[in-house]
Design an enzyme around this catalytic site. Structure first.
Site, PDB file in Angstrom:
ATOM      1  N   SER A  15       0.716  -1.148  -0.038  1.00 44.17           N
ATOM      2  CA  SER A  15       0.027   0.050  -0.063  1.00 44.17           C
ATOM      3  C   SER A  15       1.067   1.385   0.041  1.00 44.17           C
ATOM      4  O   SER A  15       1.767   1.433   0.620  1.00 44.17           O
ATOM      5  CB  SER A  15      -0.888   0.063   1.290  1.00 44.17           C
ATOM      6  OG  SER A  15      -1.527   1.183   1.468  1.00 44.17           O
ATOM      7  N   THR A  62      -9.412  -1.487   3.185  1.00 42.65           N
ATOM      8  CA  THR A  62      -9.561  -1.709   1.895  1.00 42.65           C
ATOM      9  C   THR A  62      -9.842  -3.248   1.517  1.00 42.65           C
ATOM     10  O   THR A  62     -10.332  -4.168   2.441  1.00 42.65           O
ATOM     11  CB  THR A  62      -7.992  -1.628   1.194  1.00 42.65           C
ATOM     12  OG1 THR A  62      -7.920  -1.712  -0.215  1.00 42.65           O
ATOM     13  CG2 THR A  62      -7.004  -2.470   1.761  1.00 42.65           C
ATOM     14  N   LYS A  66     -14.040  -3.875   2.807  1.00 43.62           N
ATOM     15  CA  LYS A  66     -15.023  -2.675   2.730  1.00 43.62           C
ATOM     16  C   LYS A  66     -16.451  -2.882   3.008  1.00 43.62           C
ATOM     17  O   LYS A  66     -16.834  -2.103   3.438  1.00 43.62           O
ATOM     18  CB  LYS A  66     -14.691  -1.974   1.459  1.00 43.62           C
ATOM     19  CG  LYS A  66     -13.370  -1.401   0.903  1.00 43.62           C
ATOM     20  CD  LYS A  66     -13.225  -0.501  -0.171  1.00 43.62           C
ATOM     21  CE  LYS A  66     -11.845   0.082  -0.354  1.00 43.62           C
ATOM     22  NZ  LYS A  66     -11.983   0.698  -1.492  1.00 43.62           N
ATOM     23  N   ASP A 102     -14.065   7.343  -1.002  1.00 45.23           N
ATOM     24  CA  ASP A 102     -13.682   6.820  -2.390  1.00 45.23           C
ATOM     25  C   ASP A 102     -14.482   7.886  -3.444  1.00 45.23           C
ATOM     26  O   ASP A 102     -14.039   8.208  -4.572  1.00 45.23           O
ATOM     27  CB  ASP A 102     -13.819   5.364  -2.971  1.00 45.23           C
ATOM     28  CG  ASP A 102     -12.923   4.564  -2.070  1.00 45.23           C
ATOM     29  OD1 ASP A 102     -11.963   4.975  -1.800  1.00 45.23           O
ATOM     30  OD2 ASP A 102     -13.504   3.498  -1.846  1.00 45.23           O
ATOM     31  N   ALA A 129     -18.148  -3.394 -12.892  1.00 43.17           N
ATOM     32  CA  ALA A 129     -19.326  -3.431 -12.135  1.00 43.17           C
ATOM     33  C   ALA A 129     -19.061  -3.703 -10.387  1.00 43.17           C
ATOM     34  O   ALA A 129     -19.757  -4.220  -9.732  1.00 43.17           O
ATOM     35  CB  ALA A 129     -20.347  -4.171 -12.302  1.00 43.17           C
ATOM     36  N   GLY A 130     -17.806  -3.508 -10.012  1.00 47.78           N
ATOM     37  CA  GLY A 130     -17.397  -4.098  -8.562  1.00 47.78           C
ATOM     38  C   GLY A 130     -17.449  -2.777  -7.714  1.00 47.78           C
ATOM     39  O   GLY A 130     -18.189  -1.992  -7.977  1.00 47.78           O
ATOM     40  N   TYR A 217      -3.552   2.974 -11.155  1.00 51.08           N
ATOM     41  CA  TYR A 217      -2.458   4.307 -11.152  1.00 51.08           C
ATOM     42  C   TYR A 217      -1.230   3.362 -11.343  1.00 51.08           C
ATOM     43  O   TYR A 217      -0.087   3.949 -11.144  1.00 51.08           O
ATOM     44  CB  TYR A 217      -2.690   4.947  -9.793  1.00 51.08           C
ATOM     45  CG  TYR A 217      -2.669   4.060  -8.793  1.00 51.08           C
ATOM     46  CD1 TYR A 217      -3.891   3.602  -7.778  1.00 51.08           C
ATOM     47  CD2 TYR A 217      -1.387   3.770  -7.818  1.00 51.08           C
ATOM     48  CE1 TYR A 217      -4.049   2.848  -6.828  1.00 51.08           C
ATOM     49  CE2 TYR A 217      -1.650   2.780  -6.837  1.00 51.08           C
ATOM     50  CZ  TYR A 217      -2.834   2.554  -6.134  1.00 51.08           C
ATOM     51  OH  TYR A 217      -2.662   1.828  -4.936  1.00 51.08           O
ATOM     52  N   GLY A 238      -5.297   7.119 -12.484  1.00 49.09           N
ATOM     53  CA  GLY A 238      -6.047   7.021 -11.080  1.00 49.09           C
ATOM     54  C   GLY A 238      -5.367   7.541  -9.895  1.00 49.09           C
ATOM     55  O   GLY A 238      -5.700   7.376  -8.767  1.00 49.09           O
TER      56      GLY A 238
END
Ligand code: ATR
Length: 278
Positions: A15, A62, A66, A102, A129-130, A217, A238
């Site tokens: 991360s 994360t 979530k 987010d 679609a997540g 990203y 991103g």
């Protein structure tokens, strides 16, 4: 004892959030730490109990927690409920509350990278679609998007999401054709990410003024973004979404809004380069 912040997820070792939060803590002379809490799904309940005992100011959450983290919180705000996911938890008077930064991160990044203006949101085409798609859809609707069309490898998931958010869906197989009148195209899938396949879509029907955004990203410029940039479309990577969602969380915890600026972006990109990414 200094009250800490951190990230709960699985895995979390790569991360960039500690890099971002520690940068801001130094800037604002906040003597605290942002720690990584590697938490396998079966251990989430225990970690959340631990958070209550530990002196935490709050945590980010994360993948893959979530959605499931909500059951361990004392309250979840409307925004997180609409998105169906919590990415930021704050402690107040011994209770844990969840929200989601987010959606803010998504829209703030678009505005930032397009010179302070949002793009034309009259016809948005969104791939995926997540969980990331859900945050982007809520952000786009709240920002006034009039038409959103979801396309996803698993068509049924796109259709279900479209029903839930009262937007449109269309088959994955014809994703290039749908771009004819698009004003904004967004990739929220993992396609194009390091070690994942590329997002394959023809941009030949896309108008030259349409904005093309990717939430990926790593790499900073996906093949999808490169193809769009090469034909002259404005593009948005991103990384800023990551930075702005962090800004939202930092402001909640530390009561100060840290800057998302070129220096922070360069600092984070340098950290990515140092580990062989970007
Ligand atoms: P997140 O919460 O980060 O959005 P997710 O819920 O796992 O992650 O969603 C990943 C998205 O990437 C989904 O839209 C997924 O499509 P499916 O719903 O069909 O699984 C999409 N995705 C992942 N791998 C893909 C692939 N090889 N081709 C096309 N889409 C892919």
């Amino acid at each position: 004892m200094t009250r800490i912040t951190g990230l709960i997820g699985y895995p979390v070792d790569h991360s960039l959030s500690p890099t971002i939060h520690q940068y801001w803590m130094e800037k604002h002379s906040i003597a605290s730490a942002y720690k990584l809490f590697t938490t396998a799904p079966a251990r989430l309940r225990q970690t959340m109990l631990h958070m209550r005992k530990k002196d935490v100011l709050g945590v980010n959450v994360t993948v893959p927690h979530k959605e499931t983290v909500m059951q361990y919180l004392d309250g979840v705000d409307d925004l997180a409920r609409r998105i169906g996911a919590v990415n930021t938890v704050m402690e107040k008077d011994g209770k844990l509350y969840g929200t989601n930064t987010d959606a803010y991160g998504f829209i703030a990044n678009l505005r930032d990278r397009l010179g302070g203006e949002l793009p034309d949101l009259s016809n948005v085409v969104l791939f995926g679609a997540g969980g990331a798609a859900r945050a982007a859809i809520v952000a786009l609707k709240d920002a006034g998007a009039t038409r959103i069309t979801i396309q996803n490898r698993t068509d049924e998931k796109a259709a279900a999401l479209a029903r839930e958010f009262d937007v449109d869906s269309s088959p994955w197989d014809i994703r290039g054709e749908q771009l004819v009148s698009a004003t904004l195209v967004v990739n929220t899938t993992i396609l194009g990410m390091k070690n994942q396949p590329q997002l394959s879509v023809s941009l030949q029907h896309l108008s030259a003024s349409a904005v093309v955004a990717d939430i990926v990203y790593n790499p900073l410029e996906t093949a999808f973004l490169k193809a769009a940039r090469t034909r002259g479309n404005p593009t948005v990577d991103g990384l800023g979404m990551l930075l702005y969602q962090a800004q939202g969380a930092f402001a909640i915890w530390h009561d100060v809004e840290p800057a998302v600026d070129a220096a922070l972006r360069a600092h984070v990109i340098a950290a990515m380069h140092a580990r062989g990414d970007a």
